[in-house]
Design a protein around this motif. Structure first.
Motif, PDB file in Angstrom:
ATOM      1  N   GLY A  53       0.861  -1.265   0.012  1.00  0.00           N
ATOM      2  CA  GLY A  53       0.054   0.253  -0.078  1.00  0.00           C
ATOM      3  C   GLY A  53       0.983   1.101  -0.123  1.00  0.00           C
ATOM      4  O   GLY A  53       2.122   1.371  -0.374  1.00  0.00           O
ATOM      5  N   LYS A  54       0.228   2.410   0.665  1.00  0.00           N
ATOM      6  CA  LYS A  54       0.955   3.622   0.666  1.00  0.00           C
ATOM      7  C   LYS A  54       2.057   3.769   1.856  1.00  0.00           C
ATOM      8  O   LYS A  54       3.104   4.256   1.735  1.00  0.00           O
ATOM      9  CB  LYS A  54       0.189   4.791   0.505  1.00  0.00           C
ATOM     10  N   ASP A  55       1.523   3.166   2.882  1.00  0.00           N
ATOM     11  CA  ASP A  55       2.149   3.476   4.452  1.00  0.00           C
ATOM     12  C   ASP A  55       2.891   2.324   4.909  1.00  0.00           C
ATOM     13  O   ASP A  55       3.277   2.547   5.770  1.00  0.00           O
ATOM     14  CB  ASP A  55       1.312   4.184   5.127  1.00  0.00           C
ATOM     15  N   SER A  56       2.651   1.048   4.398  1.00  0.00           N
ATOM     16  CA  SER A  56       3.245   0.101   5.176  1.00  0.00           C
ATOM     17  C   SER A  56       3.909  -0.789   4.023  1.00  0.00           C
ATOM     18  O   SER A  56       4.307  -0.474   2.906  1.00  0.00           O
ATOM     19  CB  SER A  56       1.987  -0.952   5.317  1.00  0.00           C
ATOM     20  N   LYS A  57       5.217  -1.360   4.754  1.00  0.00           N
ATOM     21  CA  LYS A  57       5.958  -2.145   4.292  1.00  0.00           C
ATOM     22  C   LYS A  57       6.510  -3.454   5.053  1.00  0.00           C
ATOM     23  O   LYS A  57       6.236  -3.419   6.275  1.00  0.00           O
ATOM     24  CB  LYS A  57       7.413  -1.282   3.904  1.00  0.00           C
ATOM     25  N   VAL A  58       7.108  -4.364   4.471  1.00  0.00           N
ATOM     26  CA  VAL A  58       7.536  -5.367   4.917  1.00  0.00           C
ATOM     27  C   VAL A  58       9.137  -5.726   4.596  1.00  0.00           C
ATOM     28  O   VAL A  58       9.442  -5.433   3.319  1.00  0.00           O
ATOM     29  CB  VAL A  58       6.712  -6.907   4.579  1.00  0.00           C
ATOM     30  N   VAL A  59      10.040  -5.921   5.571  1.00  0.00           N
ATOM     31  CA  VAL A  59      11.171  -5.925   5.423  1.00  0.00           C
ATOM     32  C   VAL A  59      11.726  -7.534   5.774  1.00  0.00           C
ATOM     33  O   VAL A  59      11.186  -7.958   6.660  1.00  0.00           O
ATOM     34  CB  VAL A  59      12.223  -4.986   6.405  1.00  0.00           C
ATOM     35  N   LEU A  60      12.420  -8.079   4.680  1.00  0.00           N
ATOM     36  CA  LEU A  60      12.899  -9.473   5.258  1.00  0.00           C
ATOM     37  C   LEU A  60      13.980  -9.300   5.667  1.00  0.00           C
ATOM     38  O   LEU A  60      15.156  -9.292   4.911  1.00  0.00           O
ATOM     39  CB  LEU A  60      12.784 -10.144   3.588  1.00  0.00           C
ATOM     40  N   LYS A  61      14.128  -9.797   6.987  1.00  0.00           N
ATOM     41  CA  LYS A  61      15.577  -9.783   7.532  1.00  0.00           C
ATOM     42  C   LYS A  61      16.387 -11.034   7.568  1.00  0.00           C
ATOM     43  O   LYS A  61      17.444 -10.821   7.184  1.00  0.00           O
ATOM     44  CB  LYS A  61      15.303  -9.730   9.210  1.00  0.00           C
ATOM     45  N   LYS A  62      15.721 -12.213   7.318  1.00  0.00           N
ATOM     46  CA  LYS A  62      16.342 -13.280   7.242  1.00  0.00           C
ATOM     47  C   LYS A  62      15.464 -14.362   6.520  1.00  0.00           C
ATOM     48  O   LYS A  62      14.210 -14.311   6.379  1.00  0.00           O
ATOM     49  CB  LYS A  62      16.759 -14.039   8.668  1.00  0.00           C
ATOM     50  N   TYR A  63      16.122 -15.186   5.701  1.00  0.00           N
ATOM     51  CA  TYR A  63      15.652 -16.134   4.893  1.00  0.00           C
ATOM     52  C   TYR A  63      16.316 -17.491   4.913  1.00  0.00           C
ATOM     53  O   TYR A  63      17.411 -17.703   4.705  1.00  0.00           O
ATOM     54  CB  TYR A  63      15.689 -15.799   3.338  1.00  0.00           C
ATOM     55  N   TYR A  64      15.643 -18.623   5.408  1.00  0.00           N
ATOM     56  CA  TYR A  64      16.019 -19.897   5.318  1.00  0.00           C
ATOM     57  C   TYR A  64      15.302 -20.813   4.047  1.00  0.00           C
ATOM     58  O   TYR A  64      14.285 -21.202   4.655  1.00  0.00           O
ATOM     59  CB  TYR A  64      15.878 -20.241   6.850  1.00  0.00           C
ATOM     60  N   PRO A  65      16.114 -21.022   3.266  1.00  0.00           N
ATOM     61  CA  PRO A  65      15.270 -21.860   2.254  1.00  0.00           C
ATOM     62  C   PRO A  65      14.768 -23.270   2.399  1.00  0.00           C
ATOM     63  O   PRO A  65      13.763 -23.644   2.083  1.00  0.00           O
ATOM     64  CB  PRO A  65      16.514 -21.920   1.010  1.00  0.00           C
ATOM     65  N   ASP A  66      15.708 -23.947   3.605  1.00  0.00           N
ATOM     66  CA  ASP A  66      15.419 -25.140   3.769  1.00  0.00           C
ATOM     67  C   ASP A  66      15.287 -25.323   5.263  1.00  0.00           C
ATOM     68  O   ASP A  66      16.250 -25.921   5.898  1.00  0.00           O
ATOM     69  CB  ASP A  66      16.270 -26.293   3.208  1.00  0.00           C
ATOM     70  N   PHE A  67      14.473 -24.713   5.804  1.00  0.00           N
ATOM     71  CA  PHE A  67      14.332 -24.792   7.384  1.00  0.00           C
ATOM     72  C   PHE A  67      14.390 -25.900   8.101  1.00  0.00           C
ATOM     73  O   PHE A  67      13.762 -26.866   7.571  1.00  0.00           O
ATOM     74  CB  PHE A  67      13.249 -24.004   7.884  1.00  0.00           C
ATOM     75  N   ALA A  68      15.413 -26.321   8.833  1.00  0.00           N
ATOM     76  CA  ALA A  68      15.749 -27.475   9.630  1.00  0.00           C
ATOM     77  C   ALA A  68      15.776 -27.468  11.100  1.00  0.00           C
ATOM     78  O   ALA A  68      16.371 -28.384  11.768  1.00  0.00           O
ATOM     79  CB  ALA A  68      17.363 -28.086   9.060  1.00  0.00           C
TER      80      ALA A  68
END
Length: 563
Positions: free
Chosen positions: A383-398
């Motif tokens: 939208g206009k006033d919101s955002k999501v920041v991706l801090k960490k990404y784990y492709p194959d969570f174990a």
């Protein structure tokens, strides 16, 4: 070099056991034999003559038949051990995954040891190539050590031989004849032997009939074929001669082809087809209860591109299409000596995950977020006033280790994320850990949540890139080897000597390197036709004498036991 003087006056090189001129025995060992040793015509063999310098010792080591056989056995045992587990080219290693870890996961500690010893790629390991090199050296040295003296001896063999030489041949005969009868016997022998395709040479009072000399070179032709074959095997380690690479490519991707410099491949679509139940019952004679899904066809629809010669590696902006092909099993894409085979596939790999930034109380969505699992962005506007920041990404969570999330591989098999969500109501942001069926809010309950919406999938093709410039060399070595086997198996070197002695006798002797039965058939024919003296097989007589001697000893033992 020391010279050995024969009774005939000829000087022979050190190590010669039969005189080059007359054939008389020279060494004490040879003089003690009942039958002459004709393996190398009694010539001087380097490995059996010299053993002083370091070069002599190295030469003698590699010329030894025992050493050669030992290397062959070790090589065969190593190759057999290499079959305990699949070689790396037959193992499906996930993209960007470590081969060692793949073997460890599949076979435990035995797989780790197997990998560390280089047994997963045994034919490409340095120690196996050392064995191949030693075997090639052994074959070359042994061939030169025995082949050159044998060639010189056969090329320069004399027609007239000493009586001692003839008497010590396996086939021997002697008879009293008049001068006229001897001359007539020589003429008739020459006539009959020529009829049987023998080459005839005559000197004063002597005749030599020879046939199939080339058969002596069968083993050496084998060696040449083996050397060429081993040379082809070792060439596979040289860059550009042998390529066997794996390429995992997803639908819609354009990737550089490993080992195929300057070429790129685009995967347009992967097709996977299975037999219907009716087709399975018809094709495989399966009952209705036993019908299972059976692959009918899987293929990759691809395009091959060529980059300009001056292009920067990885630049796909100016590619030229070379060809388009549907790669199927046993129907590869071939170009410029390379071949791309369809070997494996993965269906429905996760491509994009869709989330909605949602108010947990009202279930109202502020907007959607689509995360590319191959190349995720760091920040997404909602939208206009919101955002999501991706801090960490784990492709194959174990799972967690010491409170920290872990990933088992770089493949998006089980994606997990740490998000920071910023909205007008939560300007400082809220943190959420999101995994499949595992939403966690580590800093207390959040007002907003990333709610899973849907997922996009795509198929992945597993291709093998191959190029083999050594194939023709290997085939040539194999053909030459089989030629040597054929020559050595189906032909024999046969010789007949006749000698007129000063006291009016006619001596006859014969030798062949194999197939004495056939040699005796020729001798029977010429003996009857030319009225030659009757011959005896002295090998049989020696056997009879040994048997009689053994029987006598057995009787003596029985007598001692009776007493």
């Amino acid at each position: 070099m020391k010279k050995i003087l024969c009774v005939c006056g000829h000087e022979n090189p050190e190590g010669t056991t039969l005189c080059e001129k007359c054939g008389s025995p020279l060494s004490e060992e040879e003089k003690g034999r009942k039958l002459a040793d004709m393996r190398y015509e009694g010539t001087a063999i380097r490995s059996k003559t010299y053993n002083k310098t370091i070069i002599d010792k190295i030469w003698n080591f590699f010329s030894s038949v025992k050493v050669g056989v030992s290397i062959i056995i070790i090589t065969l045992v190593a190759a057999a051990i290499g079959t305990f587990l699949p070689q790396v080219i037959y193992v499906s290693v996930p993209e960007n995954a470590d081969v060692k870890e793949t073997y460890a996961d599949a076979y435990g500690i035995f797989g780790t040891i197997y990998y560390n010893l280089g047994l997963t790629d045994i034919y490409g390991s340095w120690w196996f190539q050392v064995l191949i090199g030693m075997l090639a050296i052994s074959i070359i040295v042994a061939s030169l050590d025995r082949g050159i003296p044998l060639y010189k001896s056969l090329k320069n063999q004399r027609v007239k031989r000493h009586e001692n030489f003839l008497k010590r041949q396996r086939i021997y005969g002697a008879g009293e004849m008049t001068a006229a009868e001897v001359d007539n016997a020589f003429d008739l022998t020459e006539e009959k032997m020529k009829e049987m395709k023998y080459n005839i040479r005559r000197e004063e009072g002597a005749l030599l009939a020879e046939k199939g000399r080339f058969a002596r070179w069968g083993p050496y032709i084998n060696h040449v074929g083996l050397i060429i074959f081993l040379f082809g095997v070792m060439l596979r380690l040289m860059p550009g001669f042998y390529i066997d690479k794996t390429l995992w490519i997803r639908e819609g991707e354009t990737m550089a082809i490993p080992g195929m410099e300057g070429y790129y491949l685009e995967s347009e679509k992967f097709v996977f087809e299975t037999y219907s139940e009716d087709e399975q019952k018809e094709e495989f004679n399966q009952s209705k209860k036993a019908v299972n899904a059976v692959a009918k066809n899987y293929q990759s629809d691809v395009k091959l591109f060529k980059a300009p010669d001056d292009a920067v590696p990885g630049d796909t902006s100016n590619l030229t299409e070379v060809k388009e092909k549907a790669i199927k099993v046993n129907d590869p894409l071939k170009h410029d000596g390379y071949a791309l085979y369809q070997m494996d596939f993965r269906l429905n790999e996760l491509k994009t995950m869709h989330f909605n930034l949602t108010d947990k109380k009202t279930e109202k969505s502020l907007g959607a977020v689509a995360i590319d699992l191959t190349n995720p962005e760091k920040e997404y506007k909602v939208g206009k006033d919101s955002k999501v920041v991706l801090k960490k990404y784990y492709p194959d969570f174990a799972g967690f280790e010491d409170g920290e999330p872990q990933t088992a591989s770089p493949l998006p098999n089980n994606p997990a994320f740490i998000f920071e969500m910023y909205t007008p109501e939560t300007p400082k942001g809220e943190t959420s850990f999101v995994a499949i069926k595992q939403p966690i809010e580590p800093f207390g309950e959040n007002k907003y949540a990333m709610k899973f919406s849907s997922v996009d999938t795509r198929n992945v093709s597993g291709l093998t890139v191959r190029k083999d410039k050594t194939l023709m060399i290997l085939m040539l070595g194999g053909i030459i080897f089989m030629l040597g086997v054929t020559i050595g198996s189906y032909w024999s070197h046969r010789r007949l000597w006749l000698l007129k002695t000063k006291d009016g006798r006619l001596l006859m002797a014969s030798h062949t390197n194999k197939n004495w039965f056939s040699m005796k058939k020729d001798l029977d024919a010429v003996t009857e036709y030319a009225h030659l003296p009757a011959y005896v097989d002295q090998y049989d007589e020696d056997q009879k004498a040994e048997e009689e001697e053994k029987k006598l000893k057995d009787k003596e033992k029985e007598g001692d036991n009776t007493l």
